[in-house]
Design a protein around this motif. Structure first.
Motif, PDB file in Angstrom:
ATOM      1  N   ARG A  35      12.343  -5.054  -4.551  1.00  0.00           N
ATOM      2  CA  ARG A  35      13.395  -4.486  -5.093  1.00  0.00           C
ATOM      3  C   ARG A  35      13.941  -5.233  -6.256  1.00  0.00           C
ATOM      4  NH1 ARG A  35      19.548  -4.226  -2.198  1.00  0.00           N
ATOM      5  NH2 ARG A  35      20.386  -2.848  -3.794  1.00  0.00           N
ATOM      6  N   GLY A  36      14.132  -4.297  -7.522  1.00  0.00           N
ATOM      7  CA  GLY A  36      14.500  -5.385  -8.656  1.00  0.00           C
ATOM      8  C   GLY A  36      13.401  -6.081  -9.079  1.00  0.00           C
ATOM      9  N   GLU A  37      13.682  -7.532  -9.468  1.00  0.00           N
ATOM     10  CA  GLU A  37      12.776  -8.468  -9.921  1.00  0.00           C
ATOM     11  C   GLU A  37      12.046  -9.287  -8.652  1.00  0.00           C
ATOM     12  OE1 GLU A  37      13.660 -10.619 -13.757  1.00  0.00           O
ATOM     13  OE2 GLU A  37      15.415 -10.184 -12.713  1.00  0.00           O
ATOM     14  N   ASP A  38      12.399  -8.867  -7.552  1.00  0.00           N
ATOM     15  CA  ASP A  38      11.920  -9.473  -6.160  1.00  0.00           C
ATOM     16  C   ASP A  38      10.777  -8.685  -5.529  1.00  0.00           C
ATOM     17  OD1 ASP A  38      13.720 -11.574  -6.256  1.00  0.00           O
ATOM     18  OD2 ASP A  38      15.384 -10.400  -5.469  1.00  0.00           O
ATOM     19  N   THR A  39       9.722  -9.233  -5.320  1.00  0.00           N
ATOM     20  CA  THR A  39       8.649  -8.641  -4.385  1.00  0.00           C
ATOM     21  C   THR A  39       8.693  -9.110  -3.094  1.00  0.00           C
ATOM     22  OG1 THR A  39       7.390  -8.806  -6.611  1.00  0.00           O
ATOM     23  CG2 THR A  39       6.087  -8.456  -4.508  1.00  0.00           C
ATOM     24  N   ALA A  40       8.810  -8.002  -2.058  1.00  0.00           N
ATOM     25  CA  ALA A  40       8.930  -8.605  -0.864  1.00  0.00           C
ATOM     26  C   ALA A  40       7.526  -8.419  -0.258  1.00  0.00           C
ATOM     27  CB  ALA A  40       9.938  -7.260  -0.192  1.00  0.00           C
ATOM     28  N   TYR A  41       6.700  -7.758  -0.829  1.00  0.00           N
ATOM     29  CA  TYR A  41       5.378  -7.590   0.051  1.00  0.00           C
ATOM     30  C   TYR A  41       4.294  -7.488  -0.981  1.00  0.00           C
ATOM     31  CZ  TYR A  41       2.161  -6.196   3.579  1.00  0.00           C
ATOM     32  OH  TYR A  41       0.813  -5.857   4.406  1.00  0.00           O
ATOM     33  N   PHE A  42       3.141  -8.063  -0.787  1.00  0.00           N
ATOM     34  CA  PHE A  42       1.935  -8.068  -1.788  1.00  0.00           C
ATOM     35  C   PHE A  42       1.009  -8.451  -1.260  1.00  0.00           C
ATOM     36  CE2 PHE A  42       0.470  -9.254  -6.528  1.00  0.00           C
ATOM     37  CZ  PHE A  42      -0.515  -8.594  -6.265  1.00  0.00           C
ATOM     38  N   GLU A  43      -0.051  -7.438  -0.558  1.00  0.00           N
ATOM     39  CA  GLU A  43      -1.271  -7.949  -0.057  1.00  0.00           C
ATOM     40  C   GLU A  43      -2.657  -7.024  -0.427  1.00  0.00           C
ATOM     41  OE1 GLU A  43      -1.713 -10.550   1.823  1.00  0.00           O
ATOM     42  OE2 GLU A  43       0.418 -11.113   2.126  1.00  0.00           O
ATOM     43  N   GLY A 304      -6.367   7.734  -6.019  1.00  0.00           N
ATOM     44  CA  GLY A 304      -5.895   6.964  -4.557  1.00  0.00           C
ATOM     45  C   GLY A 304      -4.760   5.865  -5.176  1.00  0.00           C
ATOM     46  N   THR A 305      -4.215   6.381  -6.395  1.00  0.00           N
ATOM     47  CA  THR A 305      -3.207   5.215  -6.806  1.00  0.00           C
ATOM     48  C   THR A 305      -1.941   5.847  -6.719  1.00  0.00           C
ATOM     49  OG1 THR A 305      -3.552   6.118  -9.000  1.00  0.00           O
ATOM     50  CG2 THR A 305      -4.663   3.977  -8.167  1.00  0.00           C
ATOM     51  N   SER A 306      -0.842   5.108  -6.571  1.00  0.00           N
ATOM     52  CA  SER A 306       0.515   5.769  -6.751  1.00  0.00           C
ATOM     53  C   SER A 306       1.461   4.787  -6.996  1.00  0.00           C
ATOM     54  CB  SER A 306       1.008   6.482  -5.453  1.00  0.00           C
ATOM     55  OG  SER A 306       1.189   5.608  -4.325  1.00  0.00           O
ATOM     56  N   LEU A 307       2.685   5.195  -7.744  1.00  0.00           N
ATOM     57  CA  LEU A 307       3.738   4.160  -8.024  1.00  0.00           C
ATOM     58  C   LEU A 307       5.163   5.059  -7.969  1.00  0.00           C
ATOM     59  CD1 LEU A 307       3.667   2.285 -11.462  1.00  0.00           C
ATOM     60  CD2 LEU A 307       5.745   3.608 -10.797  1.00  0.00           C
ATOM     61  N   ALA A 308       6.179   4.421  -7.382  1.00  0.00           N
ATOM     62  CA  ALA A 308       7.596   4.889  -7.254  1.00  0.00           C
ATOM     63  C   ALA A 308       8.502   3.784  -7.466  1.00  0.00           C
ATOM     64  CB  ALA A 308       7.546   5.581  -5.909  1.00  0.00           C
ATOM     65  N   PHE A 309       9.561   4.278  -7.886  1.00  0.00           N
ATOM     66  CA  PHE A 309      10.879   3.513  -8.266  1.00  0.00           C
ATOM     67  C   PHE A 309      12.257   4.135  -8.115  1.00  0.00           C
ATOM     68  CE2 PHE A 309       9.656   4.550 -12.376  1.00  0.00           C
ATOM     69  CZ  PHE A 309      10.835   4.742 -13.041  1.00  0.00           C
ATOM     70  N   ASP A 310      13.252   3.578  -7.544  1.00  0.00           N
ATOM     71  CA  ASP A 310      14.440   4.090  -7.815  1.00  0.00           C
ATOM     72  C   ASP A 310      15.366   3.350  -8.770  1.00  0.00           C
ATOM     73  OD1 ASP A 310      17.070   5.373  -7.367  1.00  0.00           O
ATOM     74  OD2 ASP A 310      17.326   3.961  -5.444  1.00  0.00           O
ATOM     75  N   PRO A 311      15.519   3.820  -9.818  1.00  0.00           N
ATOM     76  CA  PRO A 311      16.519   3.156 -10.839  1.00  0.00           C
ATOM     77  C   PRO A 311      18.010   2.707 -10.524  1.00  0.00           C
ATOM     78  CG  PRO A 311      16.200   5.454 -11.270  1.00  0.00           C
ATOM     79  CD  PRO A 311      15.309   5.344 -10.469  1.00  0.00           C
ATOM     80  N   ALA A 312      18.241   3.540  -9.285  1.00  0.00           N
ATOM     81  CA  ALA A 312      19.735   3.125  -8.773  1.00  0.00           C
ATOM     82  C   ALA A 312      19.884   1.969  -8.065  1.00  0.00           C
ATOM     83  CB  ALA A 312      20.227   4.495  -8.370  1.00  0.00           C
ATOM     84  N   SER A 313      18.777   1.912  -7.179  1.00  0.00           N
ATOM     85  CA  SER A 313      18.870   0.495  -6.330  1.00  0.00           C
ATOM     86  C   SER A 313      17.910  -0.441  -6.372  1.00  0.00           C
ATOM     87  CB  SER A 313      18.453   1.297  -4.789  1.00  0.00           C
ATOM     88  OG  SER A 313      17.193   1.788  -4.773  1.00  0.00           O
ATOM     89  N   GLY A 314      16.844   0.077  -7.362  1.00  0.00           N
ATOM     90  CA  GLY A 314      15.861  -1.186  -7.863  1.00  0.00           C
ATOM     91  C   GLY A 314      14.837  -1.006  -6.810  1.00  0.00           C
ATOM     92  N   LEU A 315      14.661  -0.186  -5.705  1.00  0.00           N
ATOM     93  CA  LEU A 315      13.567  -0.322  -4.756  1.00  0.00           C
ATOM     94  C   LEU A 315      12.292   0.588  -5.531  1.00  0.00           C
ATOM     95  CD1 LEU A 315      12.880  -0.553  -1.777  1.00  0.00           C
ATOM     96  CD2 LEU A 315      13.516   1.878  -1.463  1.00  0.00           C
ATOM     97  N   TRP A 316      11.280  -0.177  -5.220  1.00  0.00           N
ATOM     98  CA  TRP A 316       9.845   0.208  -5.902  1.00  0.00           C
ATOM     99  C   TRP A 316       8.747  -0.191  -4.875  1.00  0.00           C
ATOM    100  CZ3 TRP A 316       6.306  -3.880  -6.282  1.00  0.00           C
ATOM    101  CH2 TRP A 316       6.677  -5.040  -6.306  1.00  0.00           C
ATOM    102  N   MET A 317       7.645   0.796  -5.084  1.00  0.00           N
ATOM    103  CA  MET A 317       6.506   0.492  -4.289  1.00  0.00           C
ATOM    104  C   MET A 317       5.263   1.118  -4.808  1.00  0.00           C
ATOM    105  SD  MET A 317       5.647   1.816  -0.562  1.00  0.00           S
ATOM    106  CE  MET A 317       4.211   0.719   0.399  1.00  0.00           C
ATOM    107  N   ILE A 318       4.083   0.234  -5.056  1.00  0.00           N
ATOM    108  CA  ILE A 318       3.117   0.504  -5.655  1.00  0.00           C
ATOM    109  C   ILE A 318       1.826   0.420  -4.680  1.00  0.00           C
ATOM    110  CG2 ILE A 318       1.380  -0.041  -7.735  1.00  0.00           C
ATOM    111  CD1 ILE A 318       3.852  -1.471  -8.879  1.00  0.00           C
TER     112      ILE A 318
END
Length: 351
Positions: A35-43, A304-318
């Motif tokens: 979310r935003g500049e913070d990465t919560a999970y990366f594996e 098999g790739t994908s990218l998504a983000f919400d500009p309002a909350s900053g939530l993102w997932m790749i």
């Protein structure tokens, strides 16, 4: 913003992905959530290559053939930067830049139509079977006819983004790969992002169908020499995180005005929800599951790739997989994307 995470729930990502790998639905994956500049999970999980018992491990640094993420990671920012600079308008007719793309019916097709997949173009053609040289394919693309009246419905089209790549070249004087490298990737520090990766990088690249490594999976893009507006780009997870950061306003490149415009639904009266390049929520191609905010946008790639983000909350997932390594028909990644996005939305507080 303070990142609030349910770590136990977020670990479901690993359980789900490992099960898919064990069942040989996908060879491997690299997944990141934040979310935003913070990465919560990366594996990283599984294999970058798995052929006849010979395997190569997937790592966080693995580079992927992005397939149609090329549309939103290279072509889209290139076009939008030209809008920012006043070189083109969204309502400019395509024929203004591509003289061959002109007759009574095509004269009303605009840059906006191409970006929103509402130009009336067919999804694709087997150009690689019809022509023998990149020059002949390019000439055919520039003369391409339309199938239906522009602005009537959304119809996902590779050809539209091929034409956008030609517009970038016509306006800037640079090929799409040169323009994107100079004006996008270098500016954002995306050092692993490129068209036509050199052999020295192949050991880091995930294999696609038939063991292809470092050569674009898409046949039309390959026949064009590896560079096209619809496919051909390779990148690592770290680079894509940087790219998403630009869309969330953490890295300078595109203006706030053009970024805001791009993530709005430009086809509310049509069957399909499309921003400029981006897929909006509840479109048929929306891959973000059941729980993501209504302001979310995203895109997928056939490999098999994908990218998504919400500009309002900053939530993102790749999510990066080499799904097609096991064949292009299985496509277990389609359901997997939805499940993983549900986990991410339930694990990270974004309200």
């Amino acid at each position: 913003m303070t990142l609030s995470v349910n770590a136990h729930r977020l670990q479901r990502i690993a359980e789900i992905v490992r099960r898919e790998i064990e069942e040989e639905n996908i060879p491997g994956a690299v997944v990141a959530v934040g979310r935003g500049e913070d990465t919560a999970y990366f594996e990283a999980f599984g294999y970058a290559e798995n052929v006849n018992g010979l395997t190569r491990q997937m790592t966080k640094e693995t580079v992927f053939d992005l397939a149609s993420l090329t549309k939103v990671t290279a072509t889209l920012p290139a076009v939008l930067s030209l809008v920012d600079d006043g070189d083109i308008r969204l309502n400019d007719p395509v024929a203004l830049f591509i003289p061959e793309f002109t007759d009574a019916s095509k004269g009303v097709v605009t840059v906006r139509h191409l970006l929103t997949h509402s130009a009336g173009l067919v999804p694709s053609r087997l150009f690689y079977e019809l022509f023998n040289t990149p020059e002949a394919i390019t000439a055919a693309i520039r003369r391409e006819g339309i199938g239906i009246t522009p602005g009537v419905r959304t119809e996902y089209s590779d050809i539209g983004f091929m034409l956008l790549g030609e517009i970038v070249k016509a306006v800037s004087g640079l090929s799409l790969d040169q323009f994107a490298s100079e004006r996008v990737f270098t500016q954002l520090g995306m050092s692993d992002t490129m068209f036509c990766p050199p052999p020295s990088t192949f050991a880091r690249i995930a294999a696609t169908e038939h063991g292809k490594v470092g050569i674009v999976h898409d046949e039309n893009a390959e026949a064009l020499g590896g560079v096209s507006g619809h496919a051909g780009l390779f990148a690592s997870m770290a680079d894509l995180i940087s790219y998403v950061g630009m869309w969330l306003g953490h890295k300078p490149l595109l203006s706030f005005a053009v970024r805001r415009l791009a993530v709005q639904n430009h086809t509310p009266s049509l069957p399909g929800n499309r921003g400029l390049g981006w897929v909006c929520r509840h479109d048929a191609y929306d891959h973000t599951g059941d729980l993501w905010p209504e302001t979310t946008v995203g895109h997928t790639g056939f490999t098999g790739t994908s990218l998504a983000f919400d500009p309002a909350s900053g939530l993102w997932m790749i999510i990066l997989t080499n799904d097609v390594h096991y064949g292009r028909q299985k496509k277990a990644v389609i359901r997997l994307r939805h499940r993983l996005h549900n986990v991410a939305a339930s694990a990270i507080r974004w309200e």
